[in-house]
Enzyme design. Structure first.
Site, PDB file in Angstrom:
ATOM      1  N   GLY A  52       0.855  -1.182   0.000  1.00 52.22           N
ATOM      2  CA  GLY A  52       0.000   0.000   0.000  1.00 52.22           C
ATOM      3  C   GLY A  52       0.893   1.234   0.000  1.00 52.22           C
ATOM      4  CG  ASP A 231      -0.604   2.363  -5.980  1.00 51.92           C
ATOM      5  OD1 ASP A 231      -0.089   1.923  -4.947  1.00 51.92           O
ATOM      6  OD2 ASP A 231      -1.729   2.009  -6.377  1.00 51.92           O
TER       7      ASP A 231
HETATM    8  O1  MRU Z   1       0.342  -3.699  -4.722  1.00 57.37           O
HETATM    9  P1  MRU Z   1      -0.173  -3.020  -3.492  1.00 57.37           P
HETATM   10  O2  MRU Z   1      -1.084  -3.838  -2.661  1.00 57.37           O
HETATM   11  O3  MRU Z   1       0.915  -2.339  -2.700  1.00 57.37           O
HETATM   12  O4  MRU Z   1      -1.064  -1.913  -4.165  1.00 57.37           O
HETATM   13  C1  MRU Z   1      -1.166  -0.653  -3.767  1.00 57.37           C
HETATM   14  C2  MRU Z   1      -2.519  -0.441  -3.315  1.00 57.37           C
HETATM   15  O5  MRU Z   1      -2.772  -0.715  -2.171  1.00 57.37           O
HETATM   16  C3  MRU Z   1      -3.572   0.029  -4.192  1.00 57.37           C
HETATM   17  O6  MRU Z   1      -3.291   0.241  -5.499  1.00 57.37           O
HETATM   18  C4  MRU Z   1      -4.332   1.108  -3.500  1.00 57.37           C
HETATM   19  O7  MRU Z   1      -5.577   1.194  -4.058  1.00 57.37           O
HETATM   20  C5  MRU Z   1      -3.668   2.442  -3.547  1.00 57.37           C
HETATM   21  S1  MRU Z   1      -2.400   2.634  -2.442  1.00 57.37           S
HETATM   22  C6  MRU Z   1      -3.140   2.669  -0.973  1.00 57.37           C
END
Ligand code: MRU
Length: 346
Positions: A52, A231
């Site tokens: 995240g 992200d």
């Molecule tokens: O691959 P991850 O689980 O690290 O992905 C990032 C995310 O958690 C998501 O894309 C999220 O919707 C945005 S970042 C909190």
């Protein structure tokens, strides 16, 4: 957030160690992982023990502070420069990771103590901006709303509160009658595993839906608003988020349902002009071909769920063009996804 009546942050630093909730074990087991040095912290980010955007940003900041504490005075600068590169090589898409390493590196050039202070400041800011995003986002939610969300942009994805889920927590606290549709979010199932776990923990009415059910529920009039995290947000408002987000935005626009992004300023990349320049992480095909679940003996088990011998591709993120986004909920208020509005909050 509280788990079993105890207040937790997703990630924190004590002495020279970083502690984090072991997200690969959730929802089956709640365990804390300790990264004793920056190399272990890099491994934790890479293998998604911590994940995240905000949570990996905070971890990256702490990891560089760890490196500054580990470094010997004779090769201090070489060591922290190499650590910055190693940390930045763990995952390429989430902007928060780079926002954190850039800030902590500058502080580490002064002293290891300044690096630790700056890393702590980043983590505290992450929790506070998430809380404020919740306050603004809550204004968009009316009682009776069905809300769809994708992946996990809850408190597990940040230091506390979350972004996409923060407005939902505040709406629930305000006594609004809401129902959350949680996209399972293949291949790693952050929705089915993490978002559902968080919402259950907070007693918020919700159900998990297959990734391909969103448009059907929109057509049935069950979804009033969609809120997801981000992200990396380009300077023109194009937004990278977990793979599958783009399809939700297209469907939402077709049905006239407002599609919102919730993200702090640490996620914006003002040096990235449009979504085309955002690097999309490619992860192992095994995440698609296999699934990890709990077996009858309460043991985590990995099983093949695809035709033996077939290959898979696994892009971890996609980019939603700004024109499909109704607004971005930030700690500075809700803005339109345009270059002009984005510039104003910096
Ligand atoms: O691959 P991850 O689980 O690290 O992905 C990032 C995310 O958690 C998501 O894309 C999220 O919707 C945005 S970042 C909190």
């Amino acid at each position: 957030m509280k788990v079993n009546n105890k207040q937790y942050r997703t990630v924190w630093m004590e002495g020279q160690s970083i502690f984090m909730i072991e997200q690969n074990l959730l929802p089956f087991e709640f365990r804390i992982f300790e990264a004793k040095n920056y190399a272990e912290a890099c491994m934790a980010i890479k293998t998604m023990i911590v994940r995240g955007a905000g949570a990996i940003g905070a971890t990256a900041g702490y990891a560089l502070a760890q490196a500054a504490l580990e470094a010997k005075s004779e090769n201090y600068h070489v060591y922290i420069k190499k650590a910055k590169q190693d940390i930045e090589n763990t995952r390429p898409t989430a902007r928060n990771l780079f926002t954190a390493t850039e800030r902590v590196y500058k502080a580490a050039l002064i002293s290891p103590q300044e690096a630790v202070k700056e890393a702590q400041c980043i983590a505290d800011e992450d929790a506070e901006t998430s809380r404020t995003i919740g306050k603004y986002g809550n204004e968009l939610i009316k009682s009776g709303y069905g809300i769809e969300t994708h992946c996990n942009a809850g408190w597990l994805a940040f230091v506390d509160h979350g972004t996409a889920l923060s407005p939902i927590y505040q709406a629930h606290k305000a006594g609004k009658d809401i129902f959350v549709y949680v996209d399972e979010t293949r291949p790693r199932n952050q929705g089915a595993k993490l978002t559902a776990w968080e919402l259950k923990n907070e007693n918020i009415p919700h159900t998990i839906i297959p990734d391909n059910a969103g448009a059907h529920l929109m057509a049935q009039g069950k979804i009033n608003i969609i809120i997801t995290g981000a992200d990396r947000i380009a300077a023109n408002g194009d937004t990278a988020n977990k793979i599958g987000t783009l399809e939700k935005a297209i469907a939402a626009n077709y049905f006239g349902i407002p599609f919102y992004i919730a993200a702090p300023r640490a996620t914006f990349d003002m040096n990235c002009p449009t979504g085309k320049e955002i690097i999309i992480e490619e992860r192992s095909q095994d995440e698609v071909l296999y699934q990890i679940g709990m077996n009858q003996n309460n043991k985590a088990e990995k099983v093949l769920v695809s035709a033996p011998g077939s290959s898979a591709i696994n892009p971890a993120f996609d980019v939603t063009p700004a024109e499909l986004i109704a607004g971005i909920i930030t700690e500075k208020g809700i803005i339109k996804p345009t270059s002009e509005e984005i510039k104003k909050i910096f």
